[in-house]
Design an enzyme around this catalytic site. Structure first.
Site, PDB file in Angstrom:
ATOM      1  N   ASN A 153       1.058  -1.309   0.093  1.00 15.96           N
ATOM      2  CA  ASN A 153       0.233   0.087   0.183  1.00 15.96           C
ATOM      3  C   ASN A 153       0.854   1.182   0.005  1.00 15.96           C
ATOM      4  O   ASN A 153       0.322   2.299  -0.184  1.00 15.96           O
ATOM      5  CB  ASN A 153      -0.840  -0.177   1.165  1.00 15.96           C
ATOM      6  CG  ASN A 153      -0.138  -0.234   2.481  1.00 15.96           C
ATOM      7  OD1 ASN A 153       0.403  -1.251   2.718  1.00 15.96           O
ATOM      8  ND2 ASN A 153      -0.267   0.664   3.651  1.00 15.96           N
ATOM      9  N   GLN A 183      -5.230  -3.940  -1.414  1.00 14.94           N
ATOM     10  CA  GLN A 183      -4.921  -3.066  -2.570  1.00 14.94           C
ATOM     11  C   GLN A 183      -5.222  -3.522  -3.985  1.00 14.94           C
ATOM     12  O   GLN A 183      -4.961  -2.987  -4.853  1.00 14.94           O
ATOM     13  CB  GLN A 183      -3.555  -2.436  -2.212  1.00 14.94           C
ATOM     14  CG  GLN A 183      -3.342  -1.649  -1.040  1.00 14.94           C
ATOM     15  CD  GLN A 183      -4.095  -0.227  -1.065  1.00 14.94           C
ATOM     16  OE1 GLN A 183      -4.543   0.243  -2.226  1.00 14.94           O
ATOM     17  NE2 GLN A 183      -4.151   0.404   0.162  1.00 14.94           N
ATOM     18  N   SER A 203     -11.153  -5.326   1.316  1.00 15.28           N
ATOM     19  CA  SER A 203     -11.778  -4.096   1.879  1.00 15.28           C
ATOM     20  C   SER A 203     -12.495  -3.526   0.854  1.00 15.28           C
ATOM     21  O   SER A 203     -11.962  -3.083  -0.256  1.00 15.28           O
ATOM     22  CB  SER A 203     -10.544  -3.471   2.558  1.00 15.28           C
ATOM     23  OG  SER A 203     -11.375  -2.039   3.001  1.00 15.28           O
ATOM     24  N   HIS A 205     -13.653  -0.102   0.794  1.00 13.07           N
ATOM     25  CA  HIS A 205     -13.546   1.486   0.669  1.00 13.07           C
ATOM     26  C   HIS A 205     -12.119   1.650  -0.262  1.00 13.07           C
ATOM     27  O   HIS A 205     -11.975   2.729  -0.403  1.00 13.07           O
ATOM     28  CB  HIS A 205     -13.492   2.241   2.056  1.00 13.07           C
ATOM     29  CG  HIS A 205     -12.159   2.111   3.024  1.00 13.07           C
ATOM     30  ND1 HIS A 205     -11.240   2.941   3.040  1.00 13.07           N
ATOM     31  CD2 HIS A 205     -11.598   1.000   3.865  1.00 13.07           C
ATOM     32  CE1 HIS A 205     -10.170   2.704   3.915  1.00 13.07           C
ATOM     33  NE2 HIS A 205     -10.337   1.411   4.273  1.00 13.07           N
ATOM     34  N   CYS A 330      -2.887   4.918   8.575  1.00 10.55           N
ATOM     35  CA  CYS A 330      -2.861   4.711   9.883  1.00 10.55           C
ATOM     36  C   CYS A 330      -1.687   5.105  10.677  1.00 10.55           C
ATOM     37  O   CYS A 330      -1.665   5.083  11.798  1.00 10.55           O
ATOM     38  CB  CYS A 330      -3.348   3.206  10.061  1.00 10.55           C
ATOM     39  SG  CYS A 330      -2.038   2.095   9.070  1.00 10.55           S
TER      40      CYS A 330
HETATM   41  C1  LIG Z   1      -2.797  -3.341   2.380  1.00 11.91           C
HETATM   42  C2  LIG Z   1      -3.637  -2.995   3.588  1.00 11.91           C
HETATM   43  N1  LIG Z   1      -4.430  -3.877   4.209  1.00 11.91           N
HETATM   44  C3  LIG Z   1      -5.056  -3.518   5.175  1.00 11.91           C
HETATM   45  C4  LIG Z   1      -5.851  -2.251   5.332  1.00 11.91           C
HETATM   46  C5  LIG Z   1      -6.821  -2.329   6.587  1.00 11.91           C
HETATM   47  O1  LIG Z   1      -8.403  -2.198   5.533  1.00 11.91           O
HETATM   48  P1  LIG Z   1      -9.317  -1.430   6.262  1.00 11.91           P
HETATM   49  O2  LIG Z   1      -9.195   0.216   6.296  1.00 11.91           O
HETATM   50  O3  LIG Z   1     -10.727  -1.723   5.563  1.00 11.91           O
HETATM   51  O4  LIG Z   1      -9.417  -1.707   7.760  1.00 11.91           O
HETATM   52  C6  LIG Z   1      -5.364  -1.250   4.236  1.00 11.91           C
HETATM   53  C7  LIG Z   1      -6.061  -0.141   4.340  1.00 11.91           C
HETATM   54  O5  LIG Z   1      -5.139   0.981   4.240  1.00 11.91           O
HETATM   55  C8  LIG Z   1      -4.255  -1.662   3.471  1.00 11.91           C
HETATM   56  O6  LIG Z   1      -3.837  -0.592   2.689  1.00 11.91           O
END
Ligand SMILES: Cc1ncc(COP(=O)(O)O)c(C=O)c1O
Length: 389
Positions: A153, A183, A203, A205, A330
């Protein structure tokens, strides 16, 4: 809405498709039943749940009953990693992952270490790639689970999943492979059966669906311990009244994103390459962190302007209505450099100058042209200002 705007932070989250917002609103207002209720309102909601499960399963080429809906990618990753490790501990206590995983994978592994598991953390090469031979070399007779993301990501590196799976399974068929595909879903070809993947996290979103909804693909005969205990929802593996509007929104977003996926992904790749070329032509000292522009994910790249701090450039671009990030959302408020960029062993000023650009199917060529012009102006102005100090 401003006349000119370029939202290039789609790895953090995407704008919901208007059709998805409309669908969710209509489910919330008209089909508001609990999918477990025995009356008509319940059956209506249950039908949406089943249809949505079929949609996700069809895109992945798997069976409907292998899809478990969750509250997002983070929960899917936690459920897969903690659930498979804990449930299969009798077979061994060794696990393998990489240092460039998302926090929602690394966090569960840290937890499992506290519980007595041993974890091998693999290092990537300078392009952010994990060598399948390294995965095999880390296997021990105690290994029960390997977890490796598909697209990173932060830098857009794409892991060779089929080779990793083939190499691991050739050594020990019983080792489980989990993939964080948050991703890559609806961007790259993704078929767990063909890739030899046992569990896969998604995911909504990141594909123009709602926040707070995701799914875990779990191969039918894989054993998993739930994280929550309660009702029988999702075969008891993820109890809790199903988020029907979110699930319906995720399914529609996936269907729309998956339509003509190849053409759309090629268009994104071209836009990405165009933007990188425009920036590197104007700023030959700009450094691409991670894969070369023609390799890597179609929508993500990471670039440093040595001598300029990423956060300063980010806020200067914001003034021009261009939205990018310095790393994973995050960790956006963390003072520490990104663990992914650190793993690439970048020089300090490259680390501090890193910016992530991430496109989506909703970005237009005009937005990319606008972004290229403004990025070049902003970086020139900042460098001039820096030189004068
Ligand atoms: C590679 C990856 N894994 C997991 C997640 C977490 O997903 P969610 O935001 O739906 O909890 C993200 C979100 O930024 C991500 O980019």
């Amino acid at each position: 809405m401003f006349a000119q705007e370029a939202y290039l932070d789609n790895s953090a989250t995407t704008r919901v498709y208007p059709e998805v917002a409309a669908e969710m609103q209509q489910v919330m207002e008209k089909k508001y039943g609990n999918a477990s209720s025995l009356h008509r309102r319940g059956s209506e909601a249950e039908r949406i749940l089943h249809a949505s499960r079929r949609t996700i399963a069809k895109i992945l080429g798997v069976k409907s009953e292998e899809i478990i809906f969750t509250s997002g990618g983070t929960e899917a990753n936690n459920l897969a990693v903690l659930g498979m490790a804990r449930r299969n501990i009798r077979r061994g206590n060794h696990l393998i992952t990489t240092v460039i995983e998302h926090a929602s994978v690394l966090g569960p592994f840290k937890k499992l270490e506290q519980e007595g598991f041993t974890v091998s953390y693999l290092l990537p090469d300078k392009q952010g790639l994990i060598d399948p031979a390294k995965v095999v070399a880390a296997l021990t007779p105690q290994t029960i689970l390997v977890s490796i993301m598909h697209i990173n990501n932060e830098i857009g590196s794409v892991q060779p999943l089929s080779q990793i799976s083939a190499a691991v399974k050739a050594k020990n068929q019983a080792v489980l492979l989990h993939v964080d595909a948050v991703q890559s879903f609806c961007k790259l070809p993704l078929n767990p059966v063909e890739h030899g993947i046992d569990a896969l996290s998604l995911s909504a979103h990141k594909i123009h669906g709602p926040k707070g909804t995701g799914a875990l693909y779990l191969r039918r005969d894989v054993l998993l311990q739930p994280l929550f205990w309660g009702g029988e929802h999702e075969k008891g593996l993820r109890p809790g009244t199903e988020n029907i509007p979110g699930i319906a929104g995720m399914a529609l977003a996936a269907r729309l994103s998956d339509q003509n996926r190849k053409e759309k992904a090629d268009r994104l790749q071209n836009l990405k390459e165009k933007l990188i070329s425009a920036i590197q032509t104007a700023h030959p000292r700009a450094i691409l962190n991670g894969p070369r522009k023609e390799e890597g994910a179609p929508h993500i790249f990471n670039l440093s302007f040595p001598g300029l701090k990423g956060e300063i450039v980010l806020h200067a671009l914001e003034q021009e209505h261009i939205y990018v990030s310095t790393g994973a959302a995050c960790h956006a408020h963390s003072k520490n450099p990104s663990h992914v960029l650190q793993a690439l062993q970048l020089k300090q000023d490259t680390l501090e100058g890193a910016l992530r650009f991430s496109l989506s199917y909703l970005n237009t060529a005009a937005e990319v042209d606008y972004a290229a012009t403004k990025i070049n102006e902003v970086v020139h102005a900042l460098k001039k200002f820096q030189a004068r100090r």
